[in-house]
Structure formats: C-alpha cells, structure tokens
Design a protein around this motif. Structure first.
Motif, PDB file in Angstrom:
ATOM      1  N   VAL A  17     -59.559  12.137  26.409  1.00 25.50           N
ATOM      2  CA  VAL A  17     -60.246  13.318  26.932  1.00 25.50           C
ATOM      3  C   VAL A  17     -60.387  13.131  28.441  1.00 25.50           C
ATOM      4  O   VAL A  17     -60.339  12.013  28.956  1.00 25.50           O
ATOM      5  CB  VAL A  17     -61.631  13.515  26.283  1.00 25.50           C
ATOM      6  N   ASN A  18     -60.534  14.244  29.148  1.00 22.80           N
ATOM      7  CA  ASN A  18     -60.730  14.156  30.590  1.00 22.80           C
ATOM      8  C   ASN A  18     -62.216  13.978  30.900  1.00 22.80           C
ATOM      9  O   ASN A  18     -63.043  13.814  29.996  1.00 22.80           O
ATOM     10  CB  ASN A  18     -60.153  15.388  31.294  1.00 22.80           C
ATOM     11  N   GLU A  19     -62.549  14.010  32.189  1.00 18.96           N
ATOM     12  CA  GLU A  19     -63.931  13.773  32.586  1.00 18.96           C
ATOM     13  C   GLU A  19     -64.877  14.891  32.127  1.00 18.96           C
ATOM     14  O   GLU A  19     -66.089  14.723  32.145  1.00 18.96           O
ATOM     15  CB  GLU A  19     -63.995  13.598  34.100  1.00 18.96           C
ATOM     16  N   LYS A  20     -64.306  16.033  31.719  1.00 20.94           N
ATOM     17  CA  LYS A  20     -65.112  17.128  31.183  1.00 20.94           C
ATOM     18  C   LYS A  20     -65.190  17.073  29.658  1.00 20.94           C
ATOM     19  O   LYS A  20     -65.634  18.015  29.023  1.00 20.94           O
ATOM     20  CB  LYS A  20     -64.541  18.474  31.631  1.00 20.94           C
ATOM     21  N   ASN A  21     -64.694  15.959  29.093  1.00 18.57           N
ATOM     22  CA  ASN A  21     -64.704  15.732  27.647  1.00 18.57           C
ATOM     23  C   ASN A  21     -63.806  16.713  26.905  1.00 18.57           C
ATOM     24  O   ASN A  21     -64.051  17.040  25.735  1.00 18.57           O
ATOM     25  CB  ASN A  21     -66.130  15.804  27.089  1.00 18.57           C
ATOM     26  N   GLN A  22     -62.738  17.157  27.564  1.00 16.34           N
ATOM     27  CA  GLN A  22     -61.763  18.053  26.953  1.00 16.34           C
ATOM     28  C   GLN A  22     -60.540  17.254  26.513  1.00 16.34           C
ATOM     29  O   GLN A  22     -60.078  16.366  27.226  1.00 16.34           O
ATOM     30  CB  GLN A  22     -61.342  19.137  27.947  1.00 16.34           C
ATOM     31  N   LEU A  23     -60.002  17.567  25.333  1.00 18.87           N
ATOM     32  CA  LEU A  23     -58.816  16.882  24.842  1.00 18.87           C
ATOM     33  C   LEU A  23     -57.620  17.155  25.750  1.00 18.87           C
ATOM     34  O   LEU A  23     -57.422  18.278  26.208  1.00 18.87           O
ATOM     35  CB  LEU A  23     -58.499  17.325  23.416  1.00 18.87           C
ATOM     36  N   THR A  24     -56.825  16.107  26.004  1.00 19.66           N
ATOM     37  CA  THR A  24     -55.703  16.233  26.941  1.00 19.66           C
ATOM     38  C   THR A  24     -54.340  16.252  26.258  1.00 19.66           C
ATOM     39  O   THR A  24     -53.346  16.606  26.875  1.00 19.66           O
ATOM     40  CB  THR A  24     -55.711  15.058  27.930  1.00 19.66           C
ATOM     41  N   LYS A 113     -70.235   1.707  28.483  1.00 23.06           N
ATOM     42  CA  LYS A 113     -70.442   3.140  28.285  1.00 23.06           C
ATOM     43  C   LYS A 113     -70.291   3.932  29.575  1.00 23.06           C
ATOM     44  O   LYS A 113     -69.851   5.084  29.567  1.00 23.06           O
ATOM     45  CB  LYS A 113     -71.834   3.390  27.685  1.00 23.06           C
ATOM     46  N   PRO A 117     -64.681   4.501  29.908  1.00 26.40           N
ATOM     47  CA  PRO A 117     -63.714   5.591  29.717  1.00 26.40           C
ATOM     48  C   PRO A 117     -62.833   5.838  30.941  1.00 26.40           C
ATOM     49  O   PRO A 117     -61.623   6.059  30.815  1.00 26.40           O
ATOM     50  CB  PRO A 117     -64.613   6.806  29.430  1.00 26.40           C
ATOM     51  N   SER A 118     -63.430   5.779  32.140  1.00 24.74           N
ATOM     52  CA  SER A 118     -62.644   5.992  33.365  1.00 24.74           C
ATOM     53  C   SER A 118     -61.636   4.867  33.564  1.00 24.74           C
ATOM     54  O   SER A 118     -60.485   5.106  33.960  1.00 24.74           O
ATOM     55  CB  SER A 118     -63.568   6.082  34.578  1.00 24.74           C
ATOM     56  N   ARG A 121     -58.783   5.396  31.091  1.00 26.00           N
ATOM     57  CA  ARG A 121     -57.884   6.472  31.524  1.00 26.00           C
ATOM     58  C   ARG A 121     -56.991   6.000  32.671  1.00 26.00           C
ATOM     59  O   ARG A 121     -55.807   6.357  32.743  1.00 26.00           O
ATOM     60  CB  ARG A 121     -58.694   7.696  31.959  1.00 26.00           C
TER      61      ARG A 121
END
Length: 269
Positions: A17-24, A113, A117-118, A121
């Motif tokens: 997911v991106n930084e907006k929590n959207q699936l990529t 946490k 995630p960053s 990615r």
C-alpha cells in the motif's frame, strides 16, 4: 495471500500500500522464519543458515521482489532482508553454489510500526527497479560526455531563442535519465520536474508553440553539472558496495566506473 505447500521457497505474497494506505498492485514475496527469541551475535547481527542453495537460486531469479523475514515471537518484533540485494553484495559466495547464509542487522533491518512500512517500500523499490536501474546507469555512463557537451553548448546562447525539436528530445531524455538515477540513489537536487520547467517557460514567454527556450536551459545547466558529480559519486559507491557482483557480471563496467575521477573526468583508454 498465502502460498500452498507445493510452492517452493515462498510462504506468502503481500500487496503493498502507499502512504495513503491505498493498494498499489505491487506484490512482494515473503519467506518467513519464526523464533521464540532471537539470539543476536555480539555485533548485533543474526546469521540465517541452512537454506538450500537451490532455494537462493530460485529467489534470485524470481520475478517478484523477495524478502526473508524473521520474527521474535517473545518480543513481537520482525526483521527483514532484501534477498536479491543481499546476494549482490555477497555475490562471490553465492556464485560458488555451495552454501549461502543471510545476515540480518538488529539496527538496520528492524520493521517497527513507525518507519517499517516506509523502509519496506523503499527496499521493494530498489529490488523492483533494479534491472531498469542497471540499464539507465549504462545509458548515463555511455552518454555522459554528450550530456556535458550539450550542457556546455546551451550555457551561453541567446536566452530568447527557442529550443529546437531535436535538442528538446535530447534534453528530455537526459532529464529522465538523470532523474531516475538520482531518485534510485536517493540523491537530492534542486532541479524542477520537466513539467514544472515547461510550465514556468510558458508563463515567462507566453508561447504555445515552443515548449522551452534557451533561457530555461541556462537556468538549470549548473544544477545538472552538480548533479552529474553527485550521480558519479553515488554510482562509484554503489558499484564498490556490490564489487563482487560487478566484477563477476560486468568487469568492464566495474573498471570504468571505478576509474572515473571525482571531478567527473571520464577514463580514456
């Protein structure tokens, strides 16, 4: 997404997911190892052994980025290493095709946490864009002298002259080449994006026919020269960090890069 027992060396796939929590739509493959508690070495590293060389070969050739993850069940912590990047940094051992161990750093490979995630990615992007990076690097090195000549030629021209089509095509190709490598190597620079530069030119010259003028190139020439030096430094560091890989895979490129001088002077054989 879980993987069946018939699959070889991969426990599951995860979709980023991106930084907006959207699936990529970007998939990463995961090999998970679990420990009740991690017994760290004195240098705060963990050695992961007993992995078949055939499994490492499979991971190395796998089309999706592969990560080896280790969990500390007692502390509820996870650490991870990018398989392909680790192999490239230890390529001579890998190339022997006998045994190959992985190493995880307690300080560098922790998935927390806040920043985990960053970091994941970022390492995913390094793996996923690796083949493109190698191609862009070769383009940069083989065209760098032409880039410098182009920058010199457009330093002192009449600011009000428009950029002709063939020069604009070359400039756009140079722009994208520089930007991709700089982004991959995490190099910061002040150069506007191509879209922003064209928009700025349109506002100054109020012309819908030509996209850029000599005035626009003159403003970024010095920035490109400085970026050239930063990229050269970054490539030299990258190639040195992966010395074993490049000596084995492309000795000519390794010798060429290591012989570029810090002032940007290219080797002539």
């Amino acid at each position: 997404m879980s993987v069946t027992e018939r699959d070889y060396g991969i426990d599951c796939y995860v979709e980023l997911v991106n930084e907006k929590n959207q699936l990529t739509g970007d998939l990463a493959s995961i090999q998970l190892k679990s420990k009740d508690t991690i017994d760290w070495n004195l240098d705060n590293t963990l050695t992961i052994s007993n992995i078949k060389i055939s499994t490492s070969n499979y991971w190395y050739r796998f089309p999706v980025p592969v990560f080896l993850c280790v969990t500390d069940n007692q502390k509820k912590e996870m650490y991870f290493v990018s398989v392909k990047n680790f192999i490239k940094k230890n390529f001579l051992t890998f190339a022997k095709q006998k045994t190959f161990n992985y190493s995880i750093s307690k300080d560098m490979d922790f998935f927390d946490k806040k920043s985990g995630p960053s970091l994941f990615r970022l390492r995913y992007a390094f793996q996923d864009s690796r083949n493109l990076f190698e191609n862009e690097m070769k383009t940069f090195l083989s065209t760098l002298e032409r880039y410098h000549n182009f920058q010199d030629e457009h330093s002192y021209r009449d600011y009000h002259l428009p950029i002709e089509s063939v020069d604009l095509i070359f400039f756009e190709a140079m722009y994208r080449n520089y930007f991709f490598i700089a982004d991959y190597l995490l190099i910061e620079h002040p150069i506007l994006s191509l879209r922003e530069l064209k928009l700025k030119s349109k506002q100054v010259f109020k012309d819908d026919y030509y996209e850029l003028y000599e005035h626009d190139l003159a403003q970024v020439v010095e920035d490109f020269r400085n970026l050239s030096l930063k990229i050269i430094k970054g490539l030299k560091q990258k190639v040195e960090a992966e010395k074993e890989y490049w000596i084995t895979i492309d000795l000519n490129l390794f010798n060429y890069v290591t012989n570029i001088k810090d002032n940007g002077e290219l080797p002539h054989y």
